[in-house]
Scaffold this motif. Structure first.
Motif, PDB file in Angstrom:
ATOM      1  N   PRO A  39       0.842  -1.209   0.000  1.00 40.58           N
ATOM      2  CA  PRO A  39       0.000   0.000   0.000  1.00 40.58           C
ATOM      3  C   PRO A  39       0.876   1.258   0.000  1.00 40.58           C
ATOM      4  O   PRO A  39       2.001   1.248   0.516  1.00 40.58           O
ATOM      5  CB  PRO A  39      -0.788  -0.123   1.311  1.00 40.58           C
ATOM      6  N   ARG A  40       0.372   2.316  -0.557  1.00 42.57           N
ATOM      7  CA  ARG A  40       1.175   3.538  -0.689  1.00 42.57           C
ATOM      8  C   ARG A  40       1.660   4.069   0.657  1.00 42.57           C
ATOM      9  O   ARG A  40       2.765   4.589   0.764  1.00 42.57           O
ATOM     10  CB  ARG A  40       0.370   4.600  -1.436  1.00 42.57           C
ATOM     11  N   MET A  41       0.824   3.918   1.694  1.00 43.31           N
ATOM     12  CA  MET A  41       1.255   4.416   3.014  1.00 43.31           C
ATOM     13  C   MET A  41       2.500   3.679   3.498  1.00 43.31           C
ATOM     14  O   MET A  41       3.368   4.261   4.151  1.00 43.31           O
ATOM     15  CB  MET A  41       0.112   4.282   4.021  1.00 43.31           C
ATOM     16  N   ILE A  42       2.599   2.382   3.148  1.00 47.36           N
ATOM     17  CA  ILE A  42       3.756   1.591   3.561  1.00 47.36           C
ATOM     18  C   ILE A  42       4.958   1.912   2.666  1.00 47.36           C
ATOM     19  O   ILE A  42       6.105   1.984   3.138  1.00 47.36           O
ATOM     20  CB  ILE A  42       3.424   0.085   3.516  1.00 47.36           C
ATOM     21  N   GLN A  43       4.723   2.123   1.383  1.00 43.38           N
ATOM     22  CA  GLN A  43       5.803   2.495   0.478  1.00 43.38           C
ATOM     23  C   GLN A  43       6.500   3.768   0.953  1.00 43.38           C
ATOM     24  O   GLN A  43       7.730   3.857   0.972  1.00 43.38           O
ATOM     25  CB  GLN A  43       5.265   2.697  -0.936  1.00 43.38           C
ATOM     26  N   LYS A  44       5.700   4.761   1.321  1.00 44.83           N
ATOM     27  CA  LYS A  44       6.267   6.026   1.796  1.00 44.83           C
ATOM     28  C   LYS A  44       7.043   5.843   3.095  1.00 44.83           C
ATOM     29  O   LYS A  44       8.049   6.510   3.334  1.00 44.83           O
ATOM     30  CB  LYS A  44       5.150   7.054   1.998  1.00 44.83           C
ATOM     31  N   LEU A  45       6.586   4.934   3.911  1.00 41.22           N
ATOM     32  CA  LEU A  45       7.206   4.725   5.220  1.00 41.22           C
ATOM     33  C   LEU A  45       8.512   3.942   5.122  1.00 41.22           C
ATOM     34  O   LEU A  45       9.508   4.279   5.767  1.00 41.22           O
ATOM     35  CB  LEU A  45       6.215   3.987   6.132  1.00 41.22           C
ATOM     36  N   THR A  46       8.523   2.873   4.310  1.00 43.79           N
ATOM     37  CA  THR A  46       9.681   1.973   4.273  1.00 43.79           C
ATOM     38  C   THR A  46      10.583   2.182   3.067  1.00 43.79           C
ATOM     39  O   THR A  46      11.718   1.694   3.052  1.00 43.79           O
ATOM     40  CB  THR A  46       9.201   0.506   4.249  1.00 43.79           C
ATOM     41  N   GLY A  47      10.074   2.870   2.041  1.00 46.58           N
ATOM     42  CA  GLY A  47      10.848   3.021   0.820  1.00 46.58           C
ATOM     43  C   GLY A  47      10.791   1.786  -0.055  1.00 46.58           C
ATOM     44  O   GLY A  47      11.464   1.719  -1.093  1.00 46.58           O
ATOM     45  N   GLN A  48       9.981   0.807   0.321  1.00 42.44           N
ATOM     46  CA  GLN A  48       9.835  -0.409  -0.464  1.00 42.44           C
ATOM     47  C   GLN A  48       8.586  -0.304  -1.333  1.00 42.44           C
ATOM     48  O   GLN A  48       7.529   0.101  -0.863  1.00 42.44           O
ATOM     49  CB  GLN A  48       9.694  -1.629   0.457  1.00 42.44           C
ATOM     50  N   VAL A  49       8.707  -0.710  -2.587  1.00 44.38           N
ATOM     51  CA  VAL A  49       7.544  -0.725  -3.471  1.00 44.38           C
ATOM     52  C   VAL A  49       6.852  -2.079  -3.413  1.00 44.38           C
ATOM     53  O   VAL A  49       5.621  -2.159  -3.379  1.00 44.38           O
ATOM     54  CB  VAL A  49       7.955  -0.403  -4.921  1.00 44.38           C
ATOM     55  N   SER A  50       7.622  -3.131  -3.375  1.00 44.95           N
ATOM     56  CA  SER A  50       7.063  -4.482  -3.331  1.00 44.95           C
ATOM     57  C   SER A  50       7.923  -5.366  -2.443  1.00 44.95           C
ATOM     58  O   SER A  50       9.092  -5.063  -2.181  1.00 44.95           O
ATOM     59  CB  SER A  50       6.967  -5.077  -4.735  1.00 44.95           C
ATOM     60  N   VAL A  51       7.321  -6.473  -1.990  1.00 46.50           N
ATOM     61  CA  VAL A  51       8.042  -7.454  -1.174  1.00 46.50           C
ATOM     62  C   VAL A  51       7.619  -8.846  -1.619  1.00 46.50           C
ATOM     63  O   VAL A  51       6.637  -9.016  -2.347  1.00 46.50           O
ATOM     64  CB  VAL A  51       7.732  -7.279   0.329  1.00 46.50           C
ATOM     65  N   ASP A  52       8.370  -9.850  -1.163  1.00 49.52           N
ATOM     66  CA  ASP A  52       8.030 -11.242  -1.479  1.00 49.52           C
ATOM     67  C   ASP A  52       6.752 -11.651  -0.754  1.00 49.52           C
ATOM     68  O   ASP A  52       6.574 -11.366   0.435  1.00 49.52           O
ATOM     69  CB  ASP A  52       9.167 -12.172  -1.075  1.00 49.52           C
ATOM     70  N   PHE A  53       5.898 -12.352  -1.493  1.00 50.10           N
ATOM     71  CA  PHE A  53       4.617 -12.831  -0.968  1.00 50.10           C
ATOM     72  C   PHE A  53       4.495 -14.301  -1.322  1.00 50.10           C
ATOM     73  O   PHE A  53       4.502 -14.665  -2.503  1.00 50.10           O
ATOM     74  CB  PHE A  53       3.469 -12.026  -1.595  1.00 50.10           C
ATOM     75  N   GLY A  54       4.416 -15.172  -0.327  1.00 47.09           N
ATOM     76  CA  GLY A  54       4.261 -16.589  -0.618  1.00 47.09           C
ATOM     77  C   GLY A  54       4.902 -17.468   0.427  1.00 47.09           C
ATOM     78  O   GLY A  54       5.232 -17.037   1.542  1.00 47.09           O
ATOM     79  N   ASP A  55       5.114 -18.714   0.051  1.00 49.03           N
ATOM     80  CA  ASP A  55       5.593 -19.742   0.965  1.00 49.03           C
ATOM     81  C   ASP A  55       7.109 -19.812   0.915  1.00 49.03           C
ATOM     82  O   ASP A  55       7.692 -20.643   0.214  1.00 49.03           O
ATOM     83  CB  ASP A  55       4.972 -21.082   0.575  1.00 49.03           C
ATOM     84  N   ALA A  56       7.747 -18.909   1.652  1.00 52.06           N
ATOM     85  CA  ALA A  56       9.210 -18.835   1.687  1.00 52.06           C
ATOM     86  C   ALA A  56       9.663 -18.822   3.141  1.00 52.06           C
ATOM     87  O   ALA A  56       8.851 -18.835   4.074  1.00 52.06           O
ATOM     88  CB  ALA A  56       9.692 -17.585   0.962  1.00 52.06           C
ATOM     89  N   VAL A  57      10.981 -18.784   3.351  1.00 49.07           N
ATOM     90  CA  VAL A  57      11.542 -18.743   4.700  1.00 49.07           C
ATOM     91  C   VAL A  57      12.570 -17.613   4.781  1.00 49.07           C
ATOM     92  O   VAL A  57      13.038 -17.098   3.762  1.00 49.07           O
ATOM     93  CB  VAL A  57      12.188 -20.089   5.096  1.00 49.07           C
ATOM     94  N   ILE A  58      12.920 -17.230   5.998  1.00 48.50           N
ATOM     95  CA  ILE A  58      13.870 -16.143   6.246  1.00 48.50           C
ATOM     96  C   ILE A  58      15.219 -16.738   6.609  1.00 48.50           C
ATOM     97  O   ILE A  58      15.320 -17.567   7.520  1.00 48.50           O
ATOM     98  CB  ILE A  58      13.386 -15.236   7.397  1.00 48.50           C
ATOM     99  N   SER A  59      16.248 -16.313   5.909  1.00 45.81           N
ATOM    100  CA  SER A  59      17.614 -16.773   6.185  1.00 45.81           C
ATOM    101  C   SER A  59      18.423 -15.617   6.739  1.00 45.81           C
ATOM    102  O   SER A  59      18.652 -14.619   6.051  1.00 45.81           O
ATOM    103  CB  SER A  59      18.259 -17.322   4.908  1.00 45.81           C
ATOM    104  N   THR A  60      18.843 -15.716   7.995  1.00 49.94           N
ATOM    105  CA  THR A  60      19.714 -14.705   8.594  1.00 49.94           C
ATOM    106  C   THR A  60      21.161 -15.193   8.504  1.00 49.94           C
ATOM    107  O   THR A  60      21.438 -16.244   7.916  1.00 49.94           O
ATOM    108  CB  THR A  60      19.329 -14.461  10.066  1.00 49.94           C
ATOM    109  N   LEU A  61      22.085 -14.451   9.091  1.00 47.80           N
ATOM    110  CA  LEU A  61      23.495 -14.839   9.041  1.00 47.80           C
ATOM    111  C   LEU A  61      23.784 -16.060   9.904  1.00 47.80           C
ATOM    112  O   LEU A  61      24.831 -16.700   9.728  1.00 47.80           O
ATOM    113  CB  LEU A  61      24.370 -13.670   9.487  1.00 47.80           C
ATOM    114  N   ASP A  62      22.857 -16.393  10.830  1.00 48.25           N
ATOM    115  CA  ASP A  62      23.163 -17.483  11.754  1.00 48.25           C
ATOM    116  C   ASP A  62      22.104 -18.585  11.823  1.00 48.25           C
ATOM    117  O   ASP A  62      22.328 -19.617  12.446  1.00 48.25           O
ATOM    118  CB  ASP A  62      23.415 -16.942  13.169  1.00 48.25           C
ATOM    119  N   THR A  63      20.938 -18.392  11.184  1.00 43.88           N
ATOM    120  CA  THR A  63      19.907 -19.428  11.257  1.00 43.88           C
ATOM    121  C   THR A  63      18.872 -19.216  10.153  1.00 43.88           C
ATOM    122  O   THR A  63      18.969 -18.255   9.371  1.00 43.88           O
ATOM    123  CB  THR A  63      19.220 -19.427  12.645  1.00 43.88           C
TER     124      THR A  63
END
Length: 712
Positions: free
Chosen positions: A144-168
């Motif tokens: 949504p535009r309110m989030i774009q203005k806040l985070t500077g992100q236009v789009s993000v990943d949507f779906g069945d994925a996982v988060i990979s950090t530097l340690d887990t």
């Protein structure tokens, strides 16, 4: 050296559509999790709007306001520095999804939609949402535009994925997915996901918690890993009470467990875990072989560390040790669950307290005792310094003194709980005395009255209008007259209940606020239809409407000792009776005789009908094997037919039953849980014919056996 990580999960008492209140409780949980050193915080399912919005999820406003609350959380610097897993409904390509949003430092990392929706029993998720039936598939979601203005992100990943950090690696599954045969946590674990979150909106039922906790512990017993379970707690606007019990499990062992019943709106549960324990647990040949064959998940890479640097050693960070799972007995569940539900209800509807028609029987006694339990919980929370409970207690009790707080359950009950014995000439001195003594012991403001003149006036109106006067069966009247005279008393009690509930606060000097009328019909009476439509079972809410008579008796026995109320023993020993017919030297009305079956049998019929999905024929077959030779096949057939006859002809009563606390899986509640029709042929002719055939075959077989024995 190990890789120690502190994680947090929580129980939140959210309220449907209370957007700002829900946001503030989420924020409080995040701040508390950070204060304990947690680097990951998990919250309940749909925590921003509240899980129980029901058809409000069809409204686009719910999605807009949810994003507005989420934006305020992202913008708040207090939410930064910790990985967040928050529940929110999202509209994607004009399709509504039940989602988790994972974020860090004000940036959205992933939106993960729910794959499998809860759509049975109390749940109708597919009425509002669409399941994401694309396992391991990811696409772009335009924010949504309110989030774009806040985070500077236009789009993000949507779906069945996982988060990979530097340690887990972290993966999310949501509520129902844990209960499915092919749960996502299995594939995630085999693909190297070490931390799995589960955000739930799971309700309380008697004896249900062990099923849920067994599934949670089993999830990591086979696969290894860290499992964080978050749940809603409280009444968020309907018949369900979400019973919390947030959990952190490592390799099948519980290391942290939250409370199941509490008046605290926010409860954060943390544990410190060594990631190396997970890696060591998974170093098995079979695990490794299966890993090589499992499909992979797309990873969203995030350059952050959740565990402190392995270069420095901090002795203050200690791994959490395994602990025993804590369960409440069913008697304790009855004392605590409905009590917490009632507290949420009365404080959120701005009620002035409760009104209960107290008959002197065990059902209204159980309801009154649950109110007493609620008062005890309020006092306990106030003594422990719960400011929200103290504030709510002052408002409900109409106390203007800012220094006052509830310190005694009997004194608090005297301000918010009102009872009334509505006697007639058919009432006994024993029930009147029991009701009066119980009211004194628990502190309710009690009214004792006779309503004979009111009953006589109504009968006289009928006599003047028709020229005929009904009389009780015991005095020579018909069954129709007998039933009508009983129903007059029952329905007039409902009218009086609402009159007193509205005016008693005024009588006591309070100018605003009314009382919530409490019903006290148990689940077995509802199932059999052994109640009058629109009688005193018609109320605002019913704490025991989904609890069996058998369990209520166990609860009363428990409360007699636990709450130090010796008077409860008299209720246990009394014969259940409606006291709607005259008492004579040779006759006292009895519930079980009136119903033609015992309460124990009703519970059995209810479970077979609802839980085991039995119609008359299959129920007879099951009971044939369980009840013979104690009962003959013909006796069993008669009981089954009798049950289904009365269940069917009284089914219409369930369409107007008082909203009841859901506690039992065989509840006949028409409005949410049991969607059978209310116009049914009560004879079930084809099923009855098949039952009769088996009875005849059985009796013929028995006769043949007897003849053979005589010959021998």
């Amino acid at each position: 050296m190990g890789h120690l990580i502190t994680v947090a999960t929580c129980n939140l008492n959210q309220w449907a559509l209370d957007f700002e209140g829900n946001r503030d409780r989420i924020l409080q949980s995040i701040v508390e999790a950070k204060s304990r050193g947690a680097s990951l915080r998990v919250g309940p399912e749909l925590e921003i709007p509240g899980y129980g919005c029901l058809d409000h999820f069809i409204e686009n406003d719910t999605y807009l306001h949810s994003w507005e609350m989420y934006a305020s959380l992202l913008a708040n610097k207090e939410t930064h520095g910790i990985l967040l897993d928050i529940g929110i409904p999202i509209l994607h390509k004009n399709v509504k999804y039940n989602c988790r949003i994972l974020s860090y430092d004000g940036k959205i990392l992933l939106i993960r939609p729910k794959l499998w929706l809860a759509n049975d029993g109390n749940y109708r998720e597919m009425r509002y949402f669409t399941p994401w039936q694309r396992p391991r598939y990811v696409e772009k979601y335009v924010l949504p535009r309110m989030i774009q203005k806040l985070t500077g992100q236009v789009s993000v990943d949507f779906g069945d994925a996982v988060i990979s950090t530097l340690d887990t690696v972290i993966g999310a599954e949501t509520c129902e997915e844990l209960f499915t045969p092919d749960s996502p946590h299995i594939g995630m674990s085999l693909d190297g996901v070490e931390i799995i979150t589960n955000s739930s909106g799971s309700h309380h039922e008697l004896r249900k918690l062990n099923t849920r906790l067994n599934l949670i512990t089993e999830a990591t017993t086979k696969c290894g890993g860290i499992y964080l379970y978050a749940n809603q707690r409280g009444c968020d606007g309907d018949r369900l009470y979400y019973d919390g019990c947030a959990l952190i499990v490592v390799n099948g062992e519980v290391v942290a467990q939250g409370s199941q019943f509490s008046l605290n709106d926010v409860e954060v549960v943390t544990a410190t875990i060594d990631l190396e324990d997970v890696r060591a647990y998974r170093s098995q040949i079979s695990y490794g072989l299966q890993c090589t064959q499992t499909p992979t998940y797309e990873r969203v890479h995030v350059p952050i560390e959740l565990s402190p640097s392995s270069i420095t050693f901090d002795a203050r960070i200690v791994p959490s040790r395994p602990r025993e799972i804590r369960y409440h007995r069913p008697e304790e569940e009855i004392a605590l669950g409905p009590a917490c539900w009632m507290w949420d209800y009365v404080r959120r509807c701005n009620g002035a307290g409760f009104f209960l028609p107290l008959s002197g029987g065990i059902d209204s006694c159980a309801t009154a005792t649950i109110v007493h339990s609620m008062c005890r919980l309020v006092v306990k929370a106030a003594v422990e310094g719960n400011e929200q409970v103290i504030k709510d207690a002052r408002r409900i009790a109409n106390v203007q003194d800012d220094a006052w707080k509830p310190t005694d359950p009997v004194e608090f009950a005297s301000k918010i709980f009102h009872t009334c014995y509505m006697g007639t000439e058919n009432s006994s001195a024993e029930t009147r005395a029991r009701a009066k003594e119980l009211s004194e012991k628990i502190g309710s403001y009690h009214v004792d009255l006779n309503m004979d003149t009111l009953v006589a006036a109504v009968v006289s109106v009928f006599e003047v209008a028709t020229g005929k006067r009904p009389i009780f069966k015991i005095f020579g009247g018909s069954q129709t007259e007998n039933l009508a005279l009983q129903n007059i008393q029952a329905r007039l009690r409902m009218v009086l209940a609402y009159l007193f509930a509205q005016l008693l606060p005024w009588v006591r000097g309070r100018q605003t606020g009314g009382l919530l009328v409490l019903g006290s019909a148990n689940v077995d009476e509802c199932l059999r239809g052994y109640l009058t439509k629109y009688d005193c079972s018609s109320a605002d809410i019913n704490p025991i409407g989904s609890i069996s008579k058998t369990d209520l008796k166990k609860f009363i026995a428990y409360a007699e000792t636990e709450f130090k109320l010796p008077i409860l023993k008299e209720f246990l020993e009394a014969t259940p009776t409606a006291e709607l017919e005259p008492i004579t030297e040779n006759y006292v009305q009895s519930d079980e005789i009136d119903m033609g079956m015992t309460y124990e049998e009703l519970s059995i019929f209810g479970r077979l009908r609802k839980i085991q999905k039995c119609g008359p024929y299959s129920m007879f077959l099951k009971l044939y094997h369980e009840w013979t030779p104690r009962l003959t096949p013909r006796q069993i057939a008669e009981k089954v037919k009798r049950f289904f006859f009365f269940y069917s002809i009284n089914r219409h009563k369930m369409t107007v039953m008082t909203p009841a606390y859901h506690a039992e899986n065989y509840s006949p509640d028409d409005n949410r849980f049991d969607l059978r029709p209310f116009l049914i042929n009560p004879r079930f002719p084809w099923a009855s014919k098949k039952i009769d055939e088996i009875v005849e075959q059985s009796e013929k077989g028995l006769t043949d056996n007897l003849e053979q024995l005589t010959v021998d």
